[in-house]
Motif scaffolding. Structure first.
Motif, PDB file in Angstrom:
ATOM      1  N   ASP A  94      81.214 -66.977 -21.293  1.00  0.00           N
ATOM      2  CA  ASP A  94      79.964 -66.772 -20.568  1.00  0.00           C
ATOM      3  C   ASP A  94      78.838 -67.307 -21.447  1.00  0.00           C
ATOM      4  N   THR A  96      75.117 -70.223 -21.636  1.00  0.00           N
ATOM      5  CA  THR A  96      74.251 -71.249 -21.071  1.00  0.00           C
ATOM      6  C   THR A  96      74.672 -72.602 -21.600  1.00  0.00           C
ATOM      7  N   ASN A 145      75.526 -61.635 -23.157  1.00  0.00           N
ATOM      8  CA  ASN A 145      76.736 -62.229 -22.596  1.00  0.00           C
ATOM      9  C   ASN A 145      78.005 -61.497 -23.036  1.00  0.00           C
ATOM     10  N   THR A 276      73.735 -71.701 -16.179  1.00  0.00           N
ATOM     11  CA  THR A 276      74.428 -70.473 -16.578  1.00  0.00           C
ATOM     12  C   THR A 276      75.892 -70.569 -16.178  1.00  0.00           C
ATOM     13  N   ARG A 278      79.989 -68.828 -16.392  1.00  0.00           N
ATOM     14  CA  ARG A 278      80.841 -67.663 -16.621  1.00  0.00           C
ATOM     15  C   ARG A 278      82.216 -68.174 -17.037  1.00  0.00           C
TER      16      ARG A 278
END
Length: 287
Positions: A94, A96, A145, A276, A278
């Motif tokens: 997870d 950026t 995160n 973003t 995941r």
């Protein structure tokens, strides 16, 4: 031209003056305090400050964690991070997506106006040469995160190297202002062979990152060493990990850099910087 602001440069300058190893060691110890009044307050203040919820975690009661680090590296429910179908190259964490793309002349983009070479990042020119003409993705993990690191593809561990270095922050502000940031910081590089080609996972340490772990070595740091890069270590017994398997974790947040050999990945056309991600989402197609 660099996009660094005056505040970015001031923050980078301040870090050069700070005892970053000592600060990180203090954070390491604080995150392992088991005195209930302290660790419960620490966890709850952190959750409130970063808007963290535990509905995806296996343990959903904040006070049940033995210390802050157990909360920070908490496991998620298996259904919380479904894996994109093969042959997708998975996001290993997870976070950026700060930069991604080809390794042009063996160099990686750090931020606008700053790039650095793969040989410095991996601390070995021969290792870096394998990835010339390949691709990279840099993913920043913020404090809020999920902090376990997973396999983007099924692979066989071929070796790993610990590289001592500084412990500067790896946030966007520092990346804009400090040249060669990721090649300066402490890091662990793990090399894997897959059916689609070789890839490397670079786990970059940072300010307040109290430790880096892998599933085959356990804790790598602390202590935070000084000196030249370590020798390439090879597994004494074969280790194969499946896509989506946990391969390591950060005790506090940092950055993961994924390197792939030429032709391994075709990036998704929807992928873009500052996106973003995941863990388990597709970054593109492995070929």
């Amino acid at each position: 031209m660099s996009t660094a602001r005056a505040s970015d440069r001031l923050f980078a300058l301040l870090q050069r003056c700070l005892p970053t190893r000592l600060l990180s060691l203090c954070m390491y110890r604080l995150t392992r305090v088991r005195w209930k009044p302290f660790k419960n307050l620490f966890i709850r203040v952190f959750m409130r400050g970063f808007g963290i919820r535990l509905d995806e975690a296996i343990e959903t009661e904040p006070d049940a964690f033995v210390d802050f680090n157990a909360f920070f590296t908490r496991a998620l429910q298996p259904s919380a991070r479904p894996l994109a179908p093969a042959p997708a190259l998975l996001s290993p964490v997870d976070g950026t997506l700060s930069q991604f793309g080809p390794l042009q002349a063996g160099r990686l983009m750090q931020a606008k106006g700053h790039d650095y070479d793969a040989a410095s990042l991996l601390a070995d020119a021969a290792d870096a040469a394998r990835f010339t003409g390949g691709d990279f993705a840099t993913i920043y993990l913020a404090p809020y995160n999920y902090h376990r690191i997973h396999m983007p593809l099924s692979g066989r561990l071929s070796g790993w190297r610990y590289i001592p270095g500084r412990l500067f922050s790896v946030n966007a502000s520092t990346a804009r202002a400090m040249p060669r940031l990721f090649a300066r910081n402490e890091r662990l590089v793990a090399f894997f062979d897959s059916d689609q080609g070789a890839f490397a996972m670079v786990l970059v340490g940072a300010l307040f990152v109290g430790g880096i772990e892998t599933v085959w070595t356990g804790a790598v740091t602390p202590p935070h060493h000084r000196g030249p890069p370590g020798d390439l270590q090879r597994p004494t017994t074969p280790l194969a990990l499946q896509r989506g398997d946990e391969m390591g974790r950060f005790n506090m947040g940092s950055t993961v850099i994924l390197l792939t050999t030429p032709g391994l990945v075709q990036w998704s056309h929807t992928l873009q910087g500052a996106q973003t991600l995941r863990m388990g989402e597709s970054l593109g197609q492995a070929r």
